[in-house]
Design a protein around this motif. Structure first.
Motif, mmCIF file in Angstrom:
data_model
loop_
_atom_site.group_PDB
_atom_site.id
_atom_site.type_symbol
_atom_site.label_atom_id
_atom_site.label_comp_id
_atom_site.label_asym_id
_atom_site.label_seq_id
_atom_site.Cartn_x
_atom_site.Cartn_y
_atom_site.Cartn_z
ATOM 1 N N HIS A 1 0.817 -1.219 0.000
ATOM 2 C CA HIS A 1 0.000 0.000 0.000
ATOM 3 C C HIS A 1 0.854 1.273 0.000
ATOM 4 C CE1 HIS A 1 -3.144 -2.801 0.881
ATOM 5 N NE2 HIS A 1 -2.709 -3.048 2.106
ATOM 6 N N ALA A 2 2.165 1.135 -0.020
ATOM 7 C CA ALA A 2 3.057 2.286 0.133
ATOM 8 C C ALA A 2 3.007 3.199 -1.097
ATOM 9 C CB ALA A 2 4.484 1.816 0.365
ATOM 10 N N SER A 3 3.305 4.480 -0.873
ATOM 11 C CA SER A 3 3.472 5.446 -1.960
ATOM 12 C C SER A 3 4.534 6.460 -1.550
ATOM 13 C CB SER A 3 2.151 6.153 -2.303
ATOM 14 O OG SER A 3 1.591 6.756 -1.156
ATOM 15 N N ILE A 4 5.228 6.992 -2.532
ATOM 16 C CA ILE A 4 6.238 8.031 -2.306
ATOM 17 C C ILE A 4 5.681 9.324 -2.886
ATOM 18 C CG2 ILE A 4 8.608 8.770 -2.738
ATOM 19 C CD1 ILE A 4 9.380 5.842 -3.028
ATOM 20 N N LEU A 5 5.612 10.363 -2.042
ATOM 21 C CA LEU A 5 4.951 11.612 -2.401
ATOM 22 C C LEU A 5 5.970 12.711 -2.706
ATOM 23 C CD1 LEU A 5 2.898 9.846 -0.814
ATOM 24 C CD2 LEU A 5 1.992 11.935 0.175
ATOM 25 N N PHE B 1 1.262 16.908 -7.555
ATOM 26 C CA PHE B 1 1.944 16.104 -8.568
ATOM 27 C C PHE B 1 1.631 14.615 -8.346
ATOM 28 C CE2 PHE B 1 5.712 19.098 -9.775
ATOM 29 C CZ PHE B 1 4.809 20.122 -10.009
ATOM 30 N N THR B 2 1.956 13.802 -9.340
ATOM 31 C CA THR B 2 1.709 12.360 -9.285
ATOM 32 C C THR B 2 2.446 11.703 -8.123
ATOM 33 O OG1 THR B 2 1.504 12.324 -11.698
ATOM 34 C CG2 THR B 2 1.902 10.214 -10.595
ATOM 35 N N HIS B 3 1.763 10.789 -7.436
ATOM 36 C CA HIS B 3 2.382 9.993 -6.389
ATOM 37 C C HIS B 3 2.965 8.717 -6.999
ATOM 38 C CE1 HIS B 3 -0.408 11.877 -3.073
ATOM 39 N NE2 HIS B 3 0.261 12.772 -3.782
ATOM 40 N N ILE B 4 4.094 8.267 -6.481
ATOM 41 C CA ILE B 4 4.682 7.015 -6.945
ATOM 42 C C ILE B 4 4.025 5.877 -6.180
ATOM 43 C CG2 ILE B 4 6.795 5.658 -7.193
ATOM 44 C CD1 ILE B 4 8.368 8.250 -7.191
ATOM 45 N N THR B 5 3.331 5.017 -6.917
ATOM 46 C CA THR B 5 2.589 3.924 -6.276
ATOM 47 C C THR B 5 2.871 2.567 -6.906
ATOM 48 O OG1 THR B 5 0.703 4.329 -7.744
ATOM 49 C CG2 THR B 5 0.696 5.466 -5.611
ATOM 50 N N SER B 6 3.691 2.512 -7.952
ATOM 51 C CA SER B 6 3.901 1.236 -8.651
ATOM 52 C C SER B 6 5.353 1.044 -9.046
ATOM 53 C CB SER B 6 3.029 1.173 -9.904
ATOM 54 O OG SER B 6 3.507 2.084 -10.884
ATOM 55 N N PHE C 1 12.595 11.913 2.345
ATOM 56 C CA PHE C 1 11.443 11.427 1.592
ATOM 57 C C PHE C 1 10.165 11.863 2.300
ATOM 58 C CE2 PHE C 1 14.704 8.320 0.522
ATOM 59 C CZ PHE C 1 14.447 7.975 -0.791
ATOM 60 N N LEU C 2 9.072 11.888 1.550
ATOM 61 C CA LEU C 2 7.742 11.987 2.134
ATOM 62 C C LEU C 2 6.996 10.740 1.681
ATOM 63 C CD1 LEU C 2 5.507 13.464 3.679
ATOM 64 C CD2 LEU C 2 4.966 14.721 1.583
ATOM 65 N N ILE C 3 6.679 9.857 2.621
ATOM 66 C CA ILE C 3 6.076 8.588 2.242
ATOM 67 C C ILE C 3 4.745 8.378 2.953
ATOM 68 C CG2 ILE C 3 8.342 7.567 1.830
ATOM 69 C CD1 ILE C 3 7.981 5.944 4.370
ATOM 70 N N GLN C 4 3.952 7.499 2.362
ATOM 71 C CA GLN C 4 2.717 7.049 2.991
ATOM 72 C C GLN C 4 2.778 5.535 3.016
ATOM 73 O OE1 GLN C 4 -1.057 9.272 2.436
ATOM 74 N NE2 GLN C 4 -1.781 7.414 1.454
ATOM 75 N N SER C 5 2.600 4.947 4.204
ATOM 76 C CA SER C 5 2.848 3.525 4.345
ATOM 77 C C SER C 5 2.124 2.964 5.559
ATOM 78 C CB SER C 5 4.360 3.286 4.494
ATOM 79 O OG SER C 5 4.651 1.939 4.801
ATOM 80 N N VAL C 6 1.859 1.659 5.522
ATOM 81 C CA VAL C 6 1.328 0.998 6.709
ATOM 82 C C VAL C 6 2.438 0.748 7.720
ATOM 83 C CG1 VAL C 6 -0.538 -0.112 5.427
ATOM 84 C CG2 VAL C 6 1.625 -1.332 5.767
ATOM 85 N N ILE C 7 3.695 0.958 7.303
ATOM 86 C CA ILE C 7 4.836 0.799 8.208
ATOM 87 C C ILE C 7 4.934 2.042 9.088
ATOM 88 C CG2 ILE C 7 7.325 0.469 8.404
ATOM 89 C CD1 ILE C 7 7.274 -0.775 5.597
ATOM 90 N N HIS C 8 4.738 1.877 10.384
ATOM 91 C CA HIS C 8 4.852 3.009 11.303
ATOM 92 C C HIS C 8 6.315 3.442 11.374
ATOM 93 C CE1 HIS C 8 4.876 5.307 15.069
ATOM 94 N NE2 HIS C 8 3.570 5.462 14.883
ATOM 95 N N PRO C 9 6.593 4.744 11.475
ATOM 96 C CA PRO C 9 7.986 5.208 11.515
ATOM 97 C C PRO C 9 8.809 4.597 12.657
ATOM 98 C CG PRO C 9 6.448 6.982 12.068
ATOM 99 C CD PRO C 9 5.636 5.876 11.493
#
Length: 254
Positions: free
Chosen positions: A50-54, A63-68, A99-107
């Motif tokens: 489910h991660a993405s790099i913003l 802008f587009t998020h990196i999701t794939s 980085f700015l990330i969105q993830s289920v992995i807690h920091p």
């Protein structure tokens, strides 16, 4: 503040700024920064579907998020700079930066063996939440005559305890961060000194503050450490001036 924008099934998606630091005494890199970026992203997406790099900068949030994986494969150096803020301007073989990330992995568990720990150890990096979660941190200058013996946490506290800090008692005067990096001439002659970063929205204010605080005059300095602030924001230092500053530093510090 680390944001929790959404939930997916039972997984909370955490959105946070993450800083990677190259470990002290790490072996020299032979891998280019773009390839390190791709390797990091591949590992992140492998560990978290489910991660993405913003985009790092607030002004690029649409802008587009990196999701794939396909987006990672198509990444070039120019586009990578939208999603990664390197510590050094001419950085080519290091992934030290933000980085700015969105993830289920807690920091708090980002460095665990079950998440990104193996990649970080293999590539000799540490990862931790950025000092400022609300805005991007950018270098505004460096402190000549500093070195690795200075306790940066104690110096930061002394700066914020100085009477010149936030004289009008503003609710949000600004956030800064001190880091130890190389100051060099054409990546050859280098000294290891303290660099000052500020949140992007407060760069002007904190540049003026540090320029006034560390102006080289005869006065009392925070932490009893007389340093000289060298402006790196809004200007490009010539190689001749950089060499002169390095000579000044070595003449005083040795």
């Amino acid at each position: 503040t680390i944001h929790v924008p959404a939930t997916q099934e039972t997984n909370i998606l955490w959105k946070y700024r993450l800083t990677l630091y190259r470990r002290r005494n790490a072996f020299p890199h032979t891998t280019a920064m773009l390839e390190l970026f791709k390797s990091f992203a591949y590992e992140l997406f492998h560990k978290d579907k489910h991660a993405s790099i913003l985009p790092v900068a607030k002004e690029h949030s649409s802008f587009t998020h990196i999701t794939s994986v396909k987006q990672i494969q198509a990444m070039d150096l120019s586009r990578m700079k939208i999603y990664f803020r390197s510590f050094a301007k001419n950085q080519v073989k290091s992934l030290s930066g933000e980085f700015l990330i969105q993830s289920v992995i807690h920091p708090d568990i980002f460095c665990d063996a079950s998440t990104m720990g193996e990649w970080l150890v293999a590539h000799e990096y540490d990862a931790r939440p950025s000092i400022n979660q609300n805005d991007e941190m950018r270098v505004i200058g460096c402190l000549l005559y500093s070195n690795h013996f200075i306790n940066r946490d104690a110096l930061s506290q002394a700066i914020m305890n100085d009477e010149a800090w936030n004289p009008d008692e503003e609710e949000d005067f600004g956030t800064f961060h001190l880091s130890l990096r190389n100051f060099s001439v054409e990546n050859k002659t280098a000294i290891r000194i303290i660099f000052v970063s500020a949140e992007a929205s407060k760069m002007e204010k904190l540049t003026d503050f540090f320029s006034s605080l560390y102006d080289g005059s005869a006065k009392r300095y925070p932490y009893c450490t007389p340093l000289l602030f060298v402006l790196l924001y809004r200007c490009n230092l010539s190689n001749e001036f950089r060499a002169q500053l390095i000579r000044m530093h070595n003449d005083r510090i040795g």
